[in-house]
Enzyme design. Structure first.
Site, PDB file in Angstrom:
ATOM      1  N   SER A  27       0.820  -1.208   0.000  1.00 60.80           N
ATOM      2  CA  SER A  27       0.000   0.000   0.000  1.00 60.80           C
ATOM      3  C   SER A  27       0.860   1.266   0.000  1.00 60.80           C
ATOM      4  CB  SER A  27      -0.953  -0.011   1.205  1.00 60.80           C
ATOM      5  OG  SER A  27      -0.219  -0.150   2.406  1.00 60.80           O
ATOM      6  N   THR A  28       2.029   1.241   0.652  1.00 60.03           N
ATOM      7  CA  THR A  28       2.908   2.414   0.646  1.00 60.03           C
ATOM      8  C   THR A  28       3.479   2.606  -0.758  1.00 60.03           C
ATOM      9  OG1 THR A  28       3.508   1.690   2.880  1.00 60.03           O
ATOM     10  CG2 THR A  28       4.701   3.589   1.986  1.00 60.03           C
ATOM     11  N   ASP A  54      10.828   0.485  -1.657  1.00 64.27           N
ATOM     12  CA  ASP A  54       9.843  -0.504  -1.206  1.00 64.27           C
ATOM     13  C   ASP A  54       9.464  -0.232   0.251  1.00 64.27           C
ATOM     14  OD1 ASP A  54       8.161  -2.689  -1.160  1.00 64.27           O
ATOM     15  OD2 ASP A  54       9.724  -4.199  -1.462  1.00 64.27           O
ATOM     16  N   GLY A  55       8.368  -0.784   0.665  1.00 65.37           N
ATOM     17  CA  GLY A  55       7.915  -0.696   2.050  1.00 65.37           C
ATOM     18  C   GLY A  55       8.525  -1.813   2.878  1.00 65.37           C
ATOM     19  N   GLY A  79       4.679  -9.247   3.847  1.00 59.71           N
ATOM     20  CA  GLY A  79       3.277  -9.192   4.261  1.00 59.71           C
ATOM     21  C   GLY A  79       2.336  -9.223   3.066  1.00 59.71           C
ATOM     22  N   GLY A  80       2.833  -8.758   1.913  1.00 65.04           N
ATOM     23  CA  GLY A  80       2.034  -8.792   0.689  1.00 65.04           C
ATOM     24  C   GLY A  80       2.393  -9.963  -0.209  1.00 65.04           C
ATOM     25  N   GLU A 130      10.748  -9.220  -4.525  1.00 68.26           N
ATOM     26  CA  GLU A 130      11.290  -8.020  -3.873  1.00 68.26           C
ATOM     27  C   GLU A 130      12.788  -8.185  -3.629  1.00 68.26           C
ATOM     28  OE1 GLU A 130       7.255  -6.474  -1.598  1.00 68.26           O
ATOM     29  OE2 GLU A 130       8.637  -7.736  -0.505  1.00 68.26           O
TER      30      GLU A 130
END
Ligand code: 5RP
Length: 219
Positions: free
Chosen positions: A30-31, A81-82, A96-97, A103
């Site tokens: 989401s970020t 990235d978050g 978490g995603g 990533e």
């Protein structure tokens, strides 16, 4: 400010780390969605992006930003990235995603990892957030037993397969005092695709969203 407003604020701040006309590594979540939206507002756009998930790729394309295969580039100046948690050294829990494998692959191509996160993600010791581990399905039961031997309770994330078609274990109850050692150890276990500890691929910079503004942490 809401958590989402903090995310949007750090996502905009990350534009200062992106040079116009270059190719940027783009994470997932989401970020990062806010970051992708911000990228689309750059007066001189980026040349394209290497993306860490189908979801981010789709959002980039919707904004007219070209998505390149990881294999088409040798190096990226920056990966944005978050994180689910980040510690004082820039080590992170991610996944978490469920995008942790891609990533790590894109982060590995980058000169610099810029983490964008709201202040709630900053922790002293990693492990309160359940550690995501992408695994080969066949190995899941024996990996659950291995985590139990370390004091962790691993459960399969229900209804989730990664973009690579693999399940994800979420491991609760680990206190990750030495992220480098634990990442190395778990990487040796047969059936592990990727562990969501990013110690070898830790952040160089973190833009942390606080109610007082963006705090920049340099590691
Ligand atoms: C996805 C990730 C994300 O970076 C992490 O889950 C943070 O997500 P968000 O920005 O939605 O809080 O690792 O696999």
């Amino acid at each position: 400010m809401t958590q989402d407003e903090l995310k949007a604020m750090v996502a905009r701040a990350a534009l200062a780390h992106v040079r116009p006309g270059t190719i940027v590594g783009v994470g997932t979540g989401s970020t990062v969605n806010h970051f992708i939206d911000a990228l689309a507002t750059m007066p001189v756009p980026v040349a394209g992006a290497v993306s860490s998930s189908e979801a981010s790729s789709e959002r980039l394309r919707r904004h007219g930003i070209a998505v390149l295969d990881a294999g088409a580039v040798q190096r990226l100046p920056v990966y944005v990235d978050g994180a689910d948690e980040i510690d004082a050294r820039g080590c992170m829990i991610k996944g978490g995603g469920a995008a942790l494998t891609r990533e790590k692959i894109v982060a590995d191509l980058a000169e610099r990892f810029v983490c964008i996160a709201d202040a709630g993600k900053r922790v002293d010791v990693l492990g309160r957030f359940p550690l995501p581990v992408e695994v080969i399905a066949m190995a899941a039961p024996q990996l659950v037993r291995r985590f139990a031997a370390l004091g962790g309770a691993a459960t399969l994330r229900a209804g989730v397969l990664t973009d690579n078609g693999h399940p994800v274990l979420d491991v609760r109850g680990l206190e990750i005092a030495d992220p480098f050692a634990l990442e190395t150890e778990i990487n040796q276990w047969p059936g592990v695709v990727t562990v969501g500890i990013f110690a070898r691929h830790r952040a160089h910079t973190c833009l942390l969203g606080t109610p007082e503004g963006v705090r920049t942490l340099v590691f």
